[in-house]
Design a protein around this motif. Structure first.
Motif, PDB file in Angstrom:
ATOM      1  N   ARG A 105       0.866  -1.180   0.000  1.00  0.00           N
ATOM      2  CA  ARG A 105       0.000   0.000   0.000  1.00  0.00           C
ATOM      3  C   ARG A 105       0.904   1.232   0.000  1.00  0.00           C
ATOM      4  NH1 ARG A 105      -2.877  -3.813  -0.213  1.00  0.00           N
ATOM      5  NH2 ARG A 105      -4.875  -4.223   0.853  1.00  0.00           N
ATOM      6  N   THR A 106       0.384   2.336  -0.545  1.00  0.00           N
ATOM      7  CA  THR A 106       1.127   3.598  -0.578  1.00  0.00           C
ATOM      8  C   THR A 106       0.222   4.728  -0.129  1.00  0.00           C
ATOM      9  OG1 THR A 106       2.600   2.893  -2.368  1.00  0.00           O
ATOM     10  CG2 THR A 106       2.296   5.260  -2.090  1.00  0.00           C
ATOM     11  N   ARG A 107       0.764   5.627   0.668  1.00  0.00           N
ATOM     12  CA  ARG A 107       0.049   6.843   1.073  1.00  0.00           C
ATOM     13  C   ARG A 107       0.938   8.037   0.726  1.00  0.00           C
ATOM     14  NH1 ARG A 107      -3.871   8.728   4.844  1.00  0.00           N
ATOM     15  NH2 ARG A 107      -5.016   6.823   4.275  1.00  0.00           N
ATOM     16  N   PHE A 108       0.357   9.036   0.064  1.00  0.00           N
ATOM     17  CA  PHE A 108       1.109  10.212  -0.352  1.00  0.00           C
ATOM     18  C   PHE A 108       1.019  11.325   0.691  1.00  0.00           C
ATOM     19  CE2 PHE A 108      -0.022   8.082  -4.388  1.00  0.00           C
ATOM     20  CZ  PHE A 108       1.268   7.799  -4.808  1.00  0.00           C
ATOM     21  N   CYS A 109       2.070  12.146   0.692  1.00  0.00           N
ATOM     22  CA  CYS A 109       2.119  13.293   1.602  1.00  0.00           C
ATOM     23  C   CYS A 109       2.761  14.453   0.842  1.00  0.00           C
ATOM     24  CB  CYS A 109       2.878  12.942   2.881  1.00  0.00           C
ATOM     25  SG  CYS A 109       4.537  12.276   2.598  1.00  0.00           S
ATOM     26  N   ALA A 110       3.125  15.510   1.546  1.00  0.00           N
ATOM     27  CA  ALA A 110       3.531  16.732   0.860  1.00  0.00           C
ATOM     28  C   ALA A 110       5.029  16.986   0.846  1.00  0.00           C
ATOM     29  CB  ALA A 110       2.805  17.935   1.473  1.00  0.00           C
ATOM     30  N   SER A 111       5.835  16.132   1.482  1.00  0.00           N
ATOM     31  CA  SER A 111       7.290  16.341   1.481  1.00  0.00           C
ATOM     32  C   SER A 111       7.991  15.110   2.034  1.00  0.00           C
ATOM     33  CB  SER A 111       7.666  17.556   2.337  1.00  0.00           C
ATOM     34  OG  SER A 111       7.485  17.266   3.715  1.00  0.00           O
ATOM     35  N   GLY A 112       9.304  15.078   1.888  1.00  0.00           N
ATOM     36  CA  GLY A 112      10.089  13.990   2.454  1.00  0.00           C
ATOM     37  C   GLY A 112      10.073  13.988   3.968  1.00  0.00           C
ATOM     38  N   SER A 113      10.144  15.161   4.575  1.00  0.00           N
ATOM     39  CA  SER A 113      10.081  15.230   6.042  1.00  0.00           C
ATOM     40  C   SER A 113       8.748  14.701   6.552  1.00  0.00           C
ATOM     41  CB  SER A 113      10.294  16.670   6.528  1.00  0.00           C
ATOM     42  OG  SER A 113      11.644  17.056   6.382  1.00  0.00           O
ATOM     43  N   GLU A 114       7.666  15.031   5.852  1.00  0.00           N
ATOM     44  CA  GLU A 114       6.366  14.488   6.243  1.00  0.00           C
ATOM     45  C   GLU A 114       6.346  12.971   6.107  1.00  0.00           C
ATOM     46  OE1 GLU A 114       2.823  16.157   4.679  1.00  0.00           O
ATOM     47  OE2 GLU A 114       3.481  18.232   4.938  1.00  0.00           O
ATOM     48  N   ALA A 115       7.035  12.449   5.090  1.00  0.00           N
ATOM     49  CA  ALA A 115       7.066  11.001   4.892  1.00  0.00           C
ATOM     50  C   ALA A 115       7.744  10.298   6.058  1.00  0.00           C
ATOM     51  CB  ALA A 115       7.783  10.663   3.581  1.00  0.00           C
ATOM     52  N   THR A 116       8.884  10.797   6.520  1.00  0.00           N
ATOM     53  CA  THR A 116       9.557  10.142   7.646  1.00  0.00           C
ATOM     54  C   THR A 116       8.777  10.336   8.937  1.00  0.00           C
ATOM     55  OG1 THR A 116      11.015  12.059   8.048  1.00  0.00           O
ATOM     56  CG2 THR A 116      11.831  10.343   6.577  1.00  0.00           C
ATOM     57  N   PRO A 263       6.932  18.907  -5.758  1.00  0.00           N
ATOM     58  CA  PRO A 263       6.781  18.845  -4.302  1.00  0.00           C
ATOM     59  C   PRO A 263       5.898  17.678  -3.876  1.00  0.00           C
ATOM     60  CG  PRO A 263       6.429  21.073  -5.116  1.00  0.00           C
ATOM     61  CD  PRO A 263       6.456  20.179  -6.317  1.00  0.00           C
ATOM     62  N   GLY A 264       6.357  16.911  -2.901  1.00  0.00           N
ATOM     63  CA  GLY A 264       5.545  15.806  -2.393  1.00  0.00           C
ATOM     64  C   GLY A 264       6.395  14.686  -1.846  1.00  0.00           C
ATOM     65  N   GLY A 265       5.744  13.650  -1.358  1.00  0.00           N
ATOM     66  CA  GLY A 265       6.433  12.492  -0.798  1.00  0.00           C
ATOM     67  C   GLY A 265       5.467  11.341  -0.656  1.00  0.00           C
ATOM     68  N   ALA A 266       5.962  10.241  -0.097  1.00  0.00           N
ATOM     69  CA  ALA A 266       5.125   9.057   0.055  1.00  0.00           C
ATOM     70  C   ALA A 266       5.708   8.137   1.111  1.00  0.00           C
ATOM     71  CB  ALA A 266       4.997   8.309  -1.267  1.00  0.00           C
TER      72      ALA A 266
END
Length: 431
Positions: A105-116, A263-266
């Motif tokens: 499964r994958t969930r997207f977010c708004a940045s690399g920092s948000e991903a960690t 811009p974004g992350g996962a």
């Protein structure tokens, strides 16, 4: 003509330090870029640079790749943003799930920092334990839980404003299995996070057998293992380092290339962990058990660019080109250093290039020793290269992309040669 110096004056009056990211700060002023294409960019004064920063390693296909540009243009004619579900996010998640071995499964977010930040929350929720183990010097963004241990050799958070109560939940160990095994005797630790490349995109290398051993220790301890593949993901291979070296974590954090350089992350990983974010699930009276929001998560614009990029990245061809150009660059710089009598080593995995300056061999050095380069050398090297039309990513390190060519590498090596010669003449580098 308005130049970088003029813009820097305006910027200092509008932005703290005149920048939006502390690593963009330069004295007497940074360069202000007006446009970029392929592996080159031009500043507001028209000066051209061969780019080895490549959007902080995000522009794997090169700046303004035509397919990404077209995808973005089309997306702006339908809906720039509506905060609703859309087909693009499904297709994007399917690409990630197809390419990353750990991804169910994958969930997207708004940045690399948000991903960690999200991955650590998931690790704590799944394990039921508050403690997190990090590796000395590994970088996982700028949020509170990622700053203790970010500077090699120091347990102190690298910023004011981080409460001791948070830092006390973070344990730091060396990048070896014995140290990790010892740290995991603390049964309050339920999550381990590792920069899959080694510290700072491999400037402190992490050998494959060591990464495998760390993986095995975490597995034996039963903790949630997170690989930070924010730089290695889609760069080391279409499926990141975990696919290339067949070392699979529970969760993976992604950004930069996963978005097509937007811009974004996962976060991706095992379904049993990721489904903690499913609103249909209830635990301890909470639905979903793990909360995750974010207005611009999986923005249609970003998804459009990402899906366009994935069609290329999934083939492996961009990675092979970037790797070949990095190898050419490393060989060329090493040859120059040897000919000029400069002590040091040029190294790097995949499409990275790192330079270590010093008489002592890298083997056996601590991360702090490898990363401790005299400021006058760092500033002299980066400043000298900028004057000659070459931009590095950070310190004495850089990345290549699919847009780099042998001709650009040869031209860049000319800039390295003259910069090295000037630093030797000024006594910054001893021979």
């Amino acid at each position: 003509m308005i130049g970088s110096e003029d813009l820097s004056g305006r910027a200092r009056a509008a932005l703290p330090g005149g920048v939006s990211h502390e690593l963009r700060y330069r004295t007497p002023h940074p360069i202000f870029i007006e446009r970029a294409a392929g592996a080159e960019k031009w500043d507001v004064e028209g000066r051209r640079y061969i780019d080895f920063k490549m959007g902080s390693a995000s522009q794997m296909l090169g700046h303004s790749h035509p397919d990404i540009v077209v995808a973005l243009q089309r997306a702006t004619t339908t809906a720039i943003f509506s905060a609703d579900c859309h087909l693009g996010e499904i297709e994007w998640a399917e690409w990630v799930n197809q390419l990353l071995p750990c991804a169910e499964r994958t969930r997207f977010c708004a940045s690399g920092s948000e991903a960690t930040m999200l991955a650590i929350r998931l690790g704590r929720a799944f394990s039921g334990k508050p403690g997190v183990l990090r590796i000395d010097g590994h970088y996982h963004g700028w949020h509170d839980h990622a700053l203790k241990g970010a500077r090699p050799g120091s347990d102190r958070a690298t910023s004011l404003g981080v409460p001791d109560a948070i830092s006390d939940l973070i344990t730091i160990c060396a990048a070896n299995p014995q140290a990790m095994e010892g740290a995991l005797q603390d049964h309050q630790i339920g999550t381990v996070i590792i920069e899959a490349s080694g510290a700072n995109y491999g400037s402190v290398p992490l050998a494959t057998d060591t990464l495998q051993a760390l993986h095995d220790v975490a597995r034996k301890a039963g903790v949630v293992l997170i690989f930070d593949e924010i730089i290695t993901g889609f760069r080391w291979s279409p499926g990141g380092r975990q696919a290339r070296d067949r070392i699979v974590p529970d969760l993976t954090t992604l950004a930069k290339i996963v978005t097509g350089g937007l811009p974004g992350g996962a976060v991706c990983g095992k379904a049993e962990i990721m489904e903690l974010m499913n609103n249909a699930e209830t635990r301890d009276g909470l639905s979903p058990p793990v909360s995750h929001k974010g207005t611009f998560n999986a923005s249609p614009l970003v998804a459009a660019g990402a899906n366009a990029a994935m069609k290329h990245l999934s083939t492996g061809a961009p990675q092979r080109q970037a790797d070949a150009m990095a190898a050419l660059l490393r060989t060329g710089i090493a040859t120059l250093m040897a000919r000029l009598g400069i002590a040091g080593t040029v190294y790097g995995d995949s499409s990275t290039c790192h330079m270590y300056f010093g008489e002592a061999p890298m083997e056996g050095l601590t991360p702090a020793q490898i990363r401790t380069v005299q400021p006058d050398l760092v500033n002299g090297l980066r400043g000298g290269l900028l004057e000659r039309g070459v931009d590095l990513m950070s310190h004495t390190s850089c990345v290549t992309s699919a847009a780099h060519t042998p001709a650009l590498i040869e031209e860049a090596l000319g800039a390295f040669e003259s910069t090295f010669a000037a630093l030797i003449k000024d006594g910054v580098i001893a021979t």
